[in-house]
Design an enzyme around this catalytic site. Structure first.
Site, PDB file in Angstrom:
ATOM      1  N   HIS A 210       0.842  -1.198   0.000  1.00 22.57           N
ATOM      2  CA  HIS A 210       0.000   0.000   0.000  1.00 22.57           C
ATOM      3  C   HIS A 210       0.874   1.243   0.000  1.00 22.57           C
ATOM      4  CE1 HIS A 210      -3.567   2.436   0.566  1.00 22.57           C
ATOM      5  NE2 HIS A 210      -2.913   3.115   1.492  1.00 22.57           N
ATOM      6  N   SER A 211       0.542   2.199  -0.865  1.00 14.60           N
ATOM      7  CA  SER A 211       1.254   3.467  -0.982  1.00 14.60           C
ATOM      8  C   SER A 211       2.739   3.193  -1.261  1.00 14.60           C
ATOM      9  CB  SER A 211       1.030   4.298   0.289  1.00 14.60           C
ATOM     10  OG  SER A 211       1.361   5.647   0.098  1.00 14.60           O
ATOM     11  N   LEU A 212       3.653   3.670  -0.412  1.00 15.01           N
ATOM     12  CA  LEU A 212       5.075   3.364  -0.613  1.00 15.01           C
ATOM     13  C   LEU A 212       5.293   1.863  -0.733  1.00 15.01           C
ATOM     14  CD1 LEU A 212       8.154   3.921  -0.598  1.00 15.01           C
ATOM     15  CD2 LEU A 212       8.013   4.018   1.913  1.00 15.01           C
TER      16      LEU A 212
ATOM     17  N   ALA B  65       3.518  -0.306  -2.169  1.00 15.61           N
ATOM     18  CA  ALA B  65       3.234  -0.803  -3.522  1.00 15.61           C
ATOM     19  C   ALA B  65       4.471  -0.680  -4.405  1.00 15.61           C
ATOM     20  CB  ALA B  65       2.060  -0.043  -4.128  1.00 15.61           C
TER      21      ALA B  65
ATOM     22  N   SER C  57      -1.819  -1.207  -4.045  1.00 15.79           N
ATOM     23  CA  SER C  57      -2.896  -0.461  -3.412  1.00 15.79           C
ATOM     24  C   SER C  57      -2.448   0.970  -3.115  1.00 15.79           C
ATOM     25  CB  SER C  57      -3.282  -1.184  -2.105  1.00 15.79           C
ATOM     26  OG  SER C  57      -4.156  -0.413  -1.321  1.00 15.79           O
TER      27      SER C  57
END
Length: 229
Positions: A70-72, A74, A98
């Site tokens: 998720h975010s970083l 990903a 994500s």
């Protein structure tokens, strides 16, 4: 199947560890967060350096596994999959990206790493996803700030290096109210795999992964079941 989770910058690993019971027996959850960072990798190391070190750890994995970031996280999951391929090792059966725009695109929104302290924490609060106990304690924030800044610096300093696309299926999860990773900037993840691609919208902002966990877990479970088949 093993599910390796790559948390967001400042993300509490407990969020992902709590999924273990929900996803059993379809998946065994393992979190590759700050606590599992290889000792040879500095906190401010580039995303690609961390990915290379994680790939070295995972290259001996025998059973099927999947990545979720998720975010970083990903970006780190994506680069770790690329590193595994470059090292001649099996990659993930599926990648779930994500809350982050496609790797070749610039991220919208302000950069946080070098903001003055007061403004830095204002932006972190607006972004969400940071444990409440941290946001409410000045002493804890003072301890956490250097490491959190380093993670934002790694994310903001990331530059995509062109290469062959992955060959595993990719599921992109986008928050319906996420202005950091809107759906139209997540759809181009399809360019980074020759496998199946799907974009799913989840109600919520940038941290829909915590706001709407049940919906996220339904998508993850469905994707892992398909990967096993």
């Amino acid at each position: 199947m093993l599910l390796y989770c790559f948390p967001h910058a400042g993300g509490a690993e407990s969020l992902y560890r709590a999924w273990a019971e929900e996803l059993a027996p379809d998946a065994e959850v393992r979190v590759l967060g700050r606590g599992s960072r290889p000792s040879t990798v500095a906190p401010a190391a580039p995303v690609t350096a961390l990915a290379s070190a994680l790939a070295d750890r995972l290259r001996a994995e025998n059973g099927p596994f999947a990545f979720l970031g998720h975010s970083l996280g990903a970006l780190i999951a994506f680069e770790t999959a690329r590193e595994l391929r470059s090292k001649g090792a099996p990659g993930p059966h599926t990648l779930i990206a994500s809350g982050h725009v496609a790797p070749h695109l610039p991220s919208p929104g302000p950069e946080l790493a070098d903001l003055p302290t007061v403004k830095f924490w204002e932006e972190v609060r607006l972004l969400g996803g940071t444990p409440p106990e941290l946001m409410e304690s000045e002493a804890l924030r003072e301890v956490a700030e250097p490491g959190l800044r380093a993670e934002f610096r790694a994310a903001e300093g990331y530059r995509y290096s062109p290469g062959l696309p992955l060959d595993c299926p990719v599921l992109a999860l986008a928050g319906t109210e996420d202005d950091r990773a809107p759906a139209e900037l997540m759809a181009p993840w399809r360019m980074h795999t020759t496998g199946d691609f799907e974009l799913q919208l989840v109600p919520g902002g940038h941290f829909f992964i915590a706001e709407n966990t049940a919906c996220v877990l339904d998508s993850v479970r469905s994707r892992l079941t398909a990967a096993v088949r």
